[in-house]
Design an enzyme around this catalytic site. Structure first.
Site, PDB file in Angstrom:
ATOM      1  N   CYS A 150       5.753  -6.452  -8.693  1.00 14.29           N
ATOM      2  CA  CYS A 150       6.589  -5.789  -7.696  1.00 14.29           C
ATOM      3  C   CYS A 150       5.852  -5.635  -6.361  1.00 14.29           C
ATOM      4  O   CYS A 150       5.116  -4.659  -6.157  1.00 14.29           O
ATOM      5  CB  CYS A 150       7.050  -4.422  -8.206  1.00 14.29           C
ATOM      6  SG  CYS A 150       8.140  -3.584  -7.041  1.00 14.29           S
ATOM      7  N   CYS A 156       6.824  -2.455  -4.512  1.00  7.96           N
ATOM      8  CA  CYS A 156       6.184  -1.218  -4.992  1.00  7.96           C
ATOM      9  C   CYS A 156       4.709  -1.167  -4.588  1.00  7.96           C
ATOM     10  O   CYS A 156       4.205  -0.121  -4.185  1.00  7.96           O
ATOM     11  CB  CYS A 156       6.225  -1.133  -6.520  1.00  7.96           C
ATOM     12  SG  CYS A 156       7.759  -1.635  -7.270  1.00  7.96           S
ATOM     13  N   ASP A 157       4.022  -2.291  -4.730  1.00 11.77           N
ATOM     14  CA  ASP A 157       2.557  -2.273  -4.661  1.00 11.77           C
ATOM     15  C   ASP A 157       1.961  -2.944  -3.430  1.00 11.77           C
ATOM     16  O   ASP A 157       0.750  -2.867  -3.207  1.00 11.77           O
ATOM     17  CB  ASP A 157       1.974  -2.961  -5.915  1.00 11.77           C
ATOM     18  CG  ASP A 157       2.407  -2.265  -7.195  1.00 11.77           C
ATOM     19  OD1 ASP A 157       2.637  -1.041  -7.142  1.00 11.77           O
ATOM     20  OD2 ASP A 157       2.515  -2.936  -8.233  1.00 11.77           O
TER      21      ASP A 157
END
Ligand code: NAP
Length: 338
Positions: free
Chosen positions: A144, A147-148
């Site tokens: 992701c 997300c990261d």
């Protein structure tokens, strides 16, 4: 629709939707707007794969694009506005019939009874299985970028795969990372031409063609990705802080393998009207064996599945004059409303 309690006294929903990605949420919007008592179950947060997508550029109506998270939140809001009961962090493990000819949806919080079911469980990223992948999850291995990605400001990352996900998420990572290796097993990308053009024009990308990942190395955190050129057999060590895997997706259907027909890849098989072989059970979205894995396809299928449920329930009940007119919306009308 009438809502008799089951013999166990539990509430009976007209329809339970399994999965709250674009397909399931759209099914929920249409079913609840059609005055069906509707529950939407989702093992994670609503949104499915698109909630993890930075920017959705090809969903009509948003010429500037819209964040996947915002789009999914709006769909959820819309389903709830029409009365759908949204149950997040409630995973489904089994679907079976009850003694009254309805369905029992078994979740990790109990059982839910339904007269009809829409399966929209979506897909999840495929894992490569190479050494280091599992060990470094949360320490440099990710599926992701949204997300990261911000963790990799000024660092170097590798993206594996040549499809839309790899190229688009790789492009997102260039906002943070100093350098993005894109490791692909062939010498041409599968991604859409517009995504390819942008990637080729981005100086932060280095393409590692004809190469597959072999191993992820590091001490505490990821420090290198070992790749192998499939044409020459030559190995190369890429000095990276992060590895993002986008090598395809697998449908979340293992729990359905003894319940409905799945194809050889695990996608749910239906007829053209999205009917599985179980009466009253329909399937839609990315976990359904369809030819286009796109949000527009998922929402179209979600709408069709909900309308099919209305027709199925109407047929079960037989003619009920006036009952639906009071609600102002009938099954036939649901097929033509906008
Ligand atoms: P995908 O299209 O299946 O692409 C997977 C990529 O990983 C391919 O390039 C494939 O190589 C490679 N690959 C597969 N197995 C591998 C392995 N074991 N080792 C190394 N490489 C491997 O998957 P996706 O990119 O996640 O997309 C899934 C679907 O969603 C697609 O239909 C896509 O169009 C859609 N999608 C659309 C958008 C958008 O419209 N904006 C965004 C994301 C995804 P080969 O090319 O050689 O097969």
């Amino acid at each position: 629709m009438s809502e008799p309690a089951s013999e166990t006294g539990a509430d009976v929903f007209d329809v339970v939707v399994v999965g709250a990605g674009p397909a399931g949420l759209t099914a929920g919007i249409y079913a609840s707007r059609g005055r069906l008592k509707t529950a939407i179950l989702e093992r994670n947060m609503a949104g499915g794969q698109i909630a993890l997508t930075d920017l959705v550029e090809n969903y009509p109506g948003f010429p500037e694009g819209i964040s996947g998270f915002d789009l999914s939140q709006k769909m959820k809001e819309q389903a709830e506005k029409f009365g759908a009961e949204m149950r997040e962090i409630e995973g489904v493990s089994e679907l079976r019939s009850d003694s009254e000819g309805r369905y029992v949806v078994v979740t990790d919080r109990g059982e839910i009874h339904a007269r009809a079911v829409i399966l929209a469980p979506g897909v999840e990223p495929r894992r490569s299985g190479i050494p280091g992948e599992a060990e470094f999850i949360g320490r440099g291995v990710s599926w992701c970028a949204t997300c990261d990605g911000a963790l990799y400001r000024g660092k170097t990352v590798a993206v594996i795969g040549g499809g839309d996900s790899a190229v688009e998420e790789g492009m997102f990572l260039t906002k943070f990372a100093e350098k993005v290796y894109l490791v692909h097993r062939r010498d041409e990308l599968r991604a859409a031409p517009i995504a390819q053009e942008r990637a080729f024009a981005n100086p932060k990308f280095e393409f590692v063609w004809d190469s597959i990942p072999r191993q992820i190395d590091g001490a505490e955190m990821v420090e290198a990705l070992e790749v192998e050129n499939v044409k020459t057999g030559e190995g190369r060590s890429l000095p990276v802080n992060g590895v993002f895997m986008y090598i395809g997706q697998i449908p979340n259907t293992a729990w359905l393998k003894d319940t409905v027909e799945l194809d050889e890849y695990g996608y749910i098989v239906t007829d053209d009207l999205l009917r599985t072989e179980l009466p009253g059970v329909f399937a839609c979205g990315d976990a359904h064996a369809n030819p286009l894995k796109q949000i527009v396809m998922a929402v179209g299928e979600g709408a069709l599945a909900a309308v099919q449920v209305e027709r199925y329930l109407d047929a079960l009940e037989g003619p009920q004059e006036g009952a639906k007119d009071a609600a102002g919306e009938g099954a036939a009308a649901a097929g033509t409303q906008r």
